[in-house]
Design a protein around this motif. Sequence first.
Motif, PDB file in Angstrom:
ATOM      1  N   THR A   1       0.904  -1.332   0.060  1.00  0.00           N
ATOM      2  CA  THR A   1      -0.123  -0.014  -0.016  1.00  0.00           C
ATOM      3  C   THR A   1       0.904   1.320   0.154  1.00  0.00           C
ATOM      4  OG1 THR A   1      -0.083   0.106   2.201  1.00  0.00           O
ATOM      5  CG2 THR A   1      -1.912  -1.390   1.123  1.00  0.00           C
TER       6      THR A   1
ATOM      7  N   GLU B   1       0.677   3.484   2.044  1.00  0.00           N
ATOM      8  CA  GLU B   1       1.393   3.657   3.587  1.00  0.00           C
ATOM      9  C   GLU B   1       2.806   3.102   3.737  1.00  0.00           C
ATOM     10  OE1 GLU B   1      -3.039   4.375   3.854  1.00  0.00           O
ATOM     11  OE2 GLU B   1      -1.701   2.961   2.900  1.00  0.00           O
TER      12      GLU B   1
ATOM     13  N   SER C   1      -6.999  -1.347  -8.867  1.00  0.00           N
ATOM     14  CA  SER C   1      -6.823  -2.678  -8.232  1.00  0.00           C
ATOM     15  C   SER C   1      -7.963  -3.457  -8.192  1.00  0.00           C
ATOM     16  CB  SER C   1      -6.578  -2.056  -6.685  1.00  0.00           C
ATOM     17  OG  SER C   1      -5.373  -1.350  -6.744  1.00  0.00           O
TER      18      SER C   1
ATOM     19  N   GLY D   1       0.071  -4.642  -5.374  1.00  0.00           N
ATOM     20  CA  GLY D   1       0.890  -4.485  -4.311  1.00  0.00           C
ATOM     21  C   GLY D   1       2.060  -5.418  -4.374  1.00  0.00           C
TER      22      GLY D   1
ATOM     23  N   VAL E   1       4.175  -0.541  -5.417  1.00  0.00           N
ATOM     24  CA  VAL E   1       2.999   0.117  -4.515  1.00  0.00           C
ATOM     25  C   VAL E   1       1.693   0.243  -5.783  1.00  0.00           C
ATOM     26  CG1 VAL E   1       3.715   2.708  -5.206  1.00  0.00           C
ATOM     27  CG2 VAL E   1       2.153   2.004  -3.266  1.00  0.00           C
TER      28      VAL E   1
ATOM     29  N   ASP F   1      -4.315   7.645  -3.125  1.00  0.00           N
ATOM     30  CA  ASP F   1      -3.239   6.954  -2.968  1.00  0.00           C
ATOM     31  C   ASP F   1      -1.833   7.877  -2.715  1.00  0.00           C
ATOM     32  OD1 ASP F   1      -4.458   4.428  -2.527  1.00  0.00           O
ATOM     33  OD2 ASP F   1      -4.840   4.488  -4.467  1.00  0.00           O
TER      34      ASP F   1
ATOM     35  N   VAL G   1      -3.286  -6.758   1.655  1.00  0.00           N
ATOM     36  CA  VAL G   1      -3.055  -5.724   0.695  1.00  0.00           C
ATOM     37  C   VAL G   1      -4.033  -5.464  -0.264  1.00  0.00           C
ATOM     38  CG1 VAL G   1      -1.396  -4.554  -0.749  1.00  0.00           C
ATOM     39  CG2 VAL G   1      -0.467  -5.416   1.215  1.00  0.00           C
ATOM     40  N   GLU G   2      -4.318  -6.456  -1.084  1.00  0.00           N
ATOM     41  CA  GLU G   2      -5.247  -6.642  -2.219  1.00  0.00           C
ATOM     42  C   GLU G   2      -6.654  -6.048  -1.758  1.00  0.00           C
ATOM     43  OE1 GLU G   2      -6.621  -9.509  -5.993  1.00  0.00           O
ATOM     44  OE2 GLU G   2      -4.471  -9.207  -5.310  1.00  0.00           O
TER      45      GLU G   2
ATOM     46  N   ASP H   1      -7.627  -4.589   1.220  1.00  0.00           N
ATOM     47  CA  ASP H   1      -7.771  -3.328   1.483  1.00  0.00           C
ATOM     48  C   ASP H   1      -7.813  -2.251   0.525  1.00  0.00           C
ATOM     49  OD1 ASP H   1      -7.557  -4.483   4.171  1.00  0.00           O
ATOM     50  OD2 ASP H   1      -5.708  -4.048   4.667  1.00  0.00           O
ATOM     51  N   GLN H   2      -6.892  -2.507  -0.478  1.00  0.00           N
ATOM     52  CA  GLN H   2      -6.901  -1.593  -1.561  1.00  0.00           C
ATOM     53  C   GLN H   2      -8.457  -1.652  -2.526  1.00  0.00           C
ATOM     54  OE1 GLN H   2      -4.185   0.388  -1.702  1.00  0.00           O
ATOM     55  NE2 GLN H   2      -4.503   1.499  -3.648  1.00  0.00           N
TER      56      GLN H   2
END
Length: 543
Positions: free
Chosen positions: A77, A79, A110, A120, A124, A131, A472-473, A475-476
């Motif tokens: 991500t 972050e 994504s 990710g 990034v 983002d 990660v995926e 959340d994105q």
Amino acid sequence: MTPKTAEADRTAPVRDADFTTISGRELKNVYTPDDLAPEDLGENLGLPGDYPYTRGIHPTMYRGKLWTMRQFAGMGTAEQTNQRFKFLLERGQTGLSTAFDNPTLYGWDSDHPLSAGEVGKTGVAVDSLADMERLFDSIPLDKVSTSMTINAPAAWIFTMFLANAENRGVPLEKLRGTIQNDILKEYIAQKEWIFPPEPHIRLICDMFAFCADHVPQWNTISISGYHIREAGATAAQELAFTLMDGFTYVDAAIEAGMNVDDFAPRLSFFFNSHMDFFEEIAKLRAARRIWARHMKEEYGAQNPRSWLCRFHVQTAGCSLTAQQPEVNIVRTAIEALAGVLGGCQSLHTNSMDEALALPSDKAVEIALRTQQVIAFESGVANVADPLGGSYLIERLTRELEEEAESYFAKIREMGGMVKAIERGFPQQEITRSAYEYQCALSEKRKTMVGVNEFVHENEVLEIPILEIGESVERDQIAAVKKLKETRDNVAVKDSLDALEKAARTKENLIPHLLRCSHAYATEGEITETLIKVFGEYREQAFF
């Protein structure tokens, strides 16, 4: 030593080994003044900072300013990557370099079906201005130069960066950095494109014009040989195809009505530094000389800054091995030293674990420390072009220049680089070279330590490996969904409609892309809008 003894030494038996470069270039046992033409130590050489810049673009080189230490970073991500940026800056890095994941590089959001499993993983994920805001949170954009390695959707990722700067009150004229933005090498080597060549090149020229007026310290393109070399090209092929791509962009901008001196000073380059130490140094010297001569003599550029081949160097990812990965530290150090002795303006050093995963904190710190040891302990930064005048270096530089010019002639006969790509010429040349090198490794004519010689049987991996979690995926994708629910969708539609309308004219598209970015249109929405006008590219298969 008497003359008789010296002669005996020269005729003594030699090892049964391959005395060619990685590119297959034959090398003599020793080089003397007889191997040089008169101009090799005269008009071709000169002094650092003097045309044709064989010895470097600045008179004092690293005595005046060290190269920018710019480690390529991107994971998961925004972050997570922001944390890596700060980690590197705290440890002495002097510039940022952003790696994007595959969906972002292809212009997909994504939540696109083709993004599944890739979000990710290799860089990034950036879907929108939201983002970009998180990616550069608390980083002083007007004080740290930023590089972004992205090509097909470069224009709208760049405008997201600009929109973030504007929202933070940073004047665009204070931004420093580079966007890769080199689509021709995508068709040749990396294979991440969206549209056919013509609209992509139009967008590149739009960037040249917009930045000349509004972002004057920004390098609008990084014409890249790196990926060409990673695909298997020789040093001469990397040199020739990269510079020919550059000439193609210059031609396109002039045809679009720009004066060469209005955009050429902000063109930059990106080269690979492979394991063949002297050949790599010579390649970088030849690049400066060729570019300077063509820009001055062929294109008639009057501003000396238009003649400068300014470049970033990255050590060779294709030289890294999954076996005995700690040995990659040594490989990277040798390649980095070649980049420095070749006169780079910025440098990325690969981490020891990059044949296995994105680099861990420990691995990337060692890679950065490698640059710092070269800069502050080795002494090579004390003298500008310390290898200038070497019989071997000057001979190799001339040979590479001549081979590149031969390729230029062939490509011009085909009608230029775009026509050559459509015929598959550079692709086939690279494929042949890659095959020949792989055969040399398989037959042990070339040695790769830990791979085909000096192998550890039943090796156990003893270094930590960075893993990007599946969260990660998820959340994105959730973040994209939330963004689309909470933004002003009327403003998004209006901006995308205006972009589509402008794309059907010859209007510069960067202001429209900036408006879309400010409205929080996603990368994928912008891509789909432009596909309606420009279509999609399908590569012809070549064998």
